[in-house]
Scaffold this motif. Sequence first.
Motif, short mmCIF file in Angstrom:
data_model
loop_
_atom_site.label_atom_id
_atom_site.label_comp_id
_atom_site.label_asym_id
_atom_site.label_seq_id
_atom_site.Cartn_x
_atom_site.Cartn_y
_atom_site.Cartn_z
N ASP A 151 0.83 -1.20 0.00
CA ASP A 151 0.00 0.00 0.00
C ASP A 151 0.87 1.25 0.00
O ASP A 151 0.58 2.22 -0.71
CB ASP A 151 -0.93 -0.01 1.21
CG ASP A 151 -1.96 1.10 1.13
OD1 ASP A 151 -2.79 1.07 0.19
OD2 ASP A 151 -1.95 2.00 1.99
N TRP A 182 -8.86 -4.71 4.59
CA TRP A 182 -8.21 -3.42 4.35
C TRP A 182 -9.04 -2.58 3.39
O TRP A 182 -9.26 -1.40 3.60
CB TRP A 182 -6.81 -3.68 3.79
CG TRP A 182 -5.97 -2.47 3.59
CD1 TRP A 182 -5.85 -1.75 2.44
CD2 TRP A 182 -5.12 -1.85 4.54
NE1 TRP A 182 -4.97 -0.71 2.63
CE2 TRP A 182 -4.50 -0.75 3.91
CE3 TRP A 182 -4.81 -2.11 5.86
CZ2 TRP A 182 -3.61 0.07 4.56
CZ3 TRP A 182 -3.90 -1.30 6.51
CH2 TRP A 182 -3.32 -0.21 5.86
N SER A 195 -12.29 -1.38 5.13
CA SER A 195 -12.06 -0.29 6.07
C SER A 195 -11.72 1.01 5.33
O SER A 195 -12.11 2.09 5.74
CB SER A 195 -10.95 -0.64 7.06
OG SER A 195 -9.71 -0.76 6.40
N SER A 196 -11.03 0.89 4.21
CA SER A 196 -10.73 2.08 3.40
C SER A 196 -12.01 2.65 2.82
O SER A 196 -12.20 3.86 2.79
CB SER A 196 -9.76 1.70 2.27
OG SER A 196 -9.55 2.80 1.44
N ARG A 254 -13.82 4.65 5.42
CA ARG A 254 -13.24 5.97 5.64
C ARG A 254 -13.72 6.97 4.59
O ARG A 254 -13.95 8.12 4.89
CB ARG A 254 -11.71 5.89 5.62
CG ARG A 254 -11.12 5.65 6.98
CD ARG A 254 -9.61 5.73 6.95
NE ARG A 254 -9.12 4.36 6.87
CZ ARG A 254 -8.32 3.90 5.92
NH1 ARG A 254 -7.86 4.68 5.00
NH2 ARG A 254 -7.93 2.65 5.91
N HIS A 255 -13.89 6.51 3.36
CA HIS A 255 -14.32 7.40 2.29
C HIS A 255 -15.82 7.68 2.35
O HIS A 255 -16.28 8.66 1.78
CB HIS A 255 -13.96 6.81 0.93
CG HIS A 255 -12.49 6.75 0.67
ND1 HIS A 255 -11.70 7.88 0.60
CD2 HIS A 255 -11.66 5.70 0.50
CE1 HIS A 255 -10.45 7.53 0.38
NE2 HIS A 255 -10.40 6.22 0.32
#
Length: 139
Positions: free
Chosen positions: A27, A70, A73-74, A77-78
């Motif tokens: 990442d 991952w 969860s990303s 966040r957005h």
Amino acid sequence: MQIEDWIVHDIPDDVIDQASDWIVQLDKLEHDDAFAAACPSATLLRQDFYDWLNRDHLHQLAFLQLSEMWAKSSMLRHMEHLIDKSEVIQFPNLHAAPALDVEPGPILIDHHDTLSAPAWMYNVVIGLVVVGTLIPFLL
């Protein structure tokens, strides 16, 4: 859905740790230009990752599960601005209110709502039920 539903429980902790390290490195390589510039060879890093991935099917499973978590969860966040946030409603401070000399009376309930039937209608319904049950005996 809980976080326990996102990952497989029978993967050893050291494999999970290795997979999480790979996710972080890959990442950073993809999104952090400073890290990518400091990395001597991105191709070598990716080749080491592929070697690790092909070494054991548990490596593949751990990486798949953790990269899915991952990504989820990303995504959260957005989408944070779309999620309703709870608010705390402040009640008035009763100690700060001025003392009342009059004791509060009972709360009166308004019985004139549109859903309740008039009192005479109950008597009519009871009468119809009684007459309906007596009709077979009267004929």
